[in-house]
Each structure stands twice: as C-alpha cells, then as structure tokens.
Design a protein around this motif. Sequence first.
Motif, short mmCIF file in Angstrom:
data_model
loop_
_atom_site.label_atom_id
_atom_site.label_comp_id
_atom_site.label_asym_id
_atom_site.label_seq_id
_atom_site.Cartn_x
_atom_site.Cartn_y
_atom_site.Cartn_z
N GLY A 121 -13.45 76.82 -20.24
CA GLY A 121 -11.91 77.13 -19.35
C GLY A 121 -11.45 78.14 -18.05
O GLY A 121 -11.84 79.21 -18.04
N GLY A 122 -9.63 77.98 -17.66
CA GLY A 122 -9.10 78.98 -17.09
C GLY A 122 -8.89 80.51 -17.67
O GLY A 122 -8.88 81.21 -18.09
N ILE A 123 -8.78 80.69 -19.50
CA ILE A 123 -8.39 81.35 -20.36
C ILE A 123 -10.30 81.01 -20.81
O ILE A 123 -9.93 82.77 -21.20
CB ILE A 123 -7.73 80.51 -21.63
N GLY A 124 -10.90 80.62 -21.46
CA GLY A 124 -11.85 80.46 -21.60
C GLY A 124 -12.87 81.68 -21.22
O GLY A 124 -13.52 82.81 -21.68
N PHE A 146 -19.03 77.85 -25.77
CA PHE A 146 -19.50 75.88 -26.04
C PHE A 146 -18.36 75.72 -25.42
O PHE A 146 -16.99 76.15 -25.11
CB PHE A 146 -18.66 76.27 -27.42
N ASP A 147 -18.68 74.23 -24.54
CA ASP A 147 -17.01 73.21 -23.94
C ASP A 147 -17.94 72.19 -23.69
O ASP A 147 -19.04 71.77 -24.24
CB ASP A 147 -16.91 74.41 -22.74
N ILE A 148 -17.16 71.39 -23.14
CA ILE A 148 -17.81 69.72 -22.90
C ILE A 148 -18.24 69.93 -21.58
O ILE A 148 -19.23 68.85 -20.82
CB ILE A 148 -16.57 69.52 -23.01
#
Length: 328
Positions: free
Chosen positions: A11-14, A33-35
């Motif tokens: 994501g934008g932060i990740g 980890f992410d979807i």
Amino acid sequence: MVKVTVCGAAGGIGQPLSLLLKQSANITHLSLFDIVNTPGVAADLSHINTVSKVTGHVGNEQMEEALKDSTIVVIPAGVPRKPGMTRDDLFKINAGIIRDLAVGVAKHAPKAFVLVISNPVNSTVPIVTEVFKKHGIYDPKRIFGVTTLDIVRASTFVSELIGTDPAQLKVPVVGGHSGVTILPLLSQVSGTEKLSQEQVEQVTNRIQFGGDEVVKAKAGTGSATLSMAFAGARFTLAVLDAIQGKTGVVECTYVNLESDPEGGKAIKQVVGDDVTYFSAQVELGKDGVSKILSVGKLSDYEKKLFEAAVPELKGNIVKGASFITDAK
Ligand code: APR
C-alpha cells in the motif's frame, strides 16, 4: 534472526515503510504481506544491497509463511475512505481487516511485538488486545499504536515558528491519535515561551488536524503515506533497538495502561481511572514497554485540551474493544 513483517506492504504506506526498513542493518528478514502485489514489491526491494532477505506473500493461504517467527509485525493494512463512505463504514472495514490480521498473528507469531498503524489507531489497538485475549496470548507490553507522526509533525510545525532545527526538537504529544485526542505539550518545549497564546492555539490545532492538510492537498486520492512511512519506520527501529538491548529508549506511543508496572498510575492521576489506553512517553526495554512516564506539568490551556480529549478517547476505545467483545 530478526524478522520484521509488514502487513499491508503493497500500500501507500506499506511500500515506502518497507523501503525504509530495508535500509536497516538490524533486520535480517523483511517479510511483506498483503492481499495484492507483494511478490513484485519484494522482488524490487530485494535488489537493494543491504543485509535483509526480502520475501513477498499474498493472501490468506500465505499468511502463516509471512508471519511465522516474526520478531515485529507492523500493520499499515486497510482501506482508504472512498466517496460515499461514512467514517463508520470505514471503521467496520478496517476493524475487520485488523481483527483478521490479529488472529493471524495470534496463531502464527504469538511472541511478536505488534505495531498498529491502521486507523483509527485509538480503536484498532483495542481490537488487537481483545483478539489476543481471546487467543490467550495477550501481553500489553508488546502491543503499540504508532503515534510517531504526531510527534514528527509537531517537531516540524513548532520549529518553523521558533526557528530551531526540527530534527533536534522533541515535542511530547500524548493522548490519542486523531483530532482533539492529540495533545501536544508545547509548554514543556523550550523556546515556545516566546509564542503568543494565539500562536500556541493555532499550532496545536495544526498538529491535531495535520492529517487533513495532506488529505486536502491530495485532492481525494488518499491520506498521509510518505510521512507516515517515515514515522512508522522510526518507531519500528526504536522498538527493535530496545528489544536488542539498547538502554534509554523512550518513545511516545499508544499503549494499554496495564503494560506499565504500576498500571499507568501516573497517567490515571491526570485522566481518571477509567481511561484504559493512552499515548504517552514510554520507556522501552527487551520485553517491550518497561515504564509509562508521567505527562508532566500542564499549562491551563493544556488542561482544557485534556478535558476535551478524554471523553472522545474513551468512546474510541469502547468502540474498538466492543467490535470484538460484542461479536457473536
Ligand atoms: N491483509 C493485508 N493487507 C490488506 C488487507 C488484508 N486483509 N486489506 C487491505 N490490505 C492492503 C491493501 O491491499 C493495500 O495494499 O492494505 C494496503 C493499504 O494501502 P492503501 O490503500 O494505499 O492505504 P494507505 O494510505 O497505505 O493507508 C492504510 O493506514 O493510516 C492508515 O487510515 C489509513 O487505514 C489506512 C491505512
């Protein structure tokens, strides 16, 4: 072996958070980890010539592999608010995401230190607590809400006014992590005595609602990501330093007052016995929280800010905790 897992790493932060963590020589395995999209992010980061191995994991079936043996789990997973969504709609979605990730941590990394970035932090941290209680792994010393961006913003905004180096200026910011629950203690910062009351009130408001400046400037495309990643990395590395034996690490962070050996007595004396979570200056050690420090002396103006913050904060805490305790 030091394994740090970022949940929501695509994501934008990740992504920028993972990039900043990749620069640390103290992390041996960075697990993403992410979807969606983590294999690509991991492949990209893995070409950077620092020591950590980088692995990417997608979806529930790879959650165990992502989380197992983690020393620290950092959670910036969530959804941004979309047009037509109420704050309550957003809360329910992010609360569900945090609950599911907390269940994953409870099953696969029960000894990890958990650092929650996903908003609303005032409520998402109690969600993690309640999930961990249900799974019998609750240790309040190892669960943190990341409020470092409030401190980072306060240092920047106040130093602009008093003309100091923002990197050196430490402004304590206590309370919670949204709006009026954010309590900057400017009276404790040397140099602020030259500010007028009007300037103090303006900069306090700017710190409390700093996130809105970014939302507005991004014109509906999202909220703070880069500054949040900077703050998230700074806090993660501070926790890592402390658990690896560095002494004297003190950070402002949102914790359950039960994590303090005295049950947060120093905080409860100011905000009352029924406040259960609070962001304050916390001494960190090998096991996580070792002591919660007093908020110190408050100005009359700051006392008024506390009065406005406490009911709001209590409501946020109940909302988070009851998302788990009231669920069938
Ligand atoms: N498990 C893991 N990752 C998830 C999950 C889940 N169940 N659900 C969503 N994600 C991922 C998304 O796929 C996305 O990559 O979380 C990431 C969130 O990234 P963005 O949508 O870009 O949002 P971001 O701006 O990074 O903010 C994330 O942090 O500050 C808070 O309020 C903000 O709650 C939001 C969160």
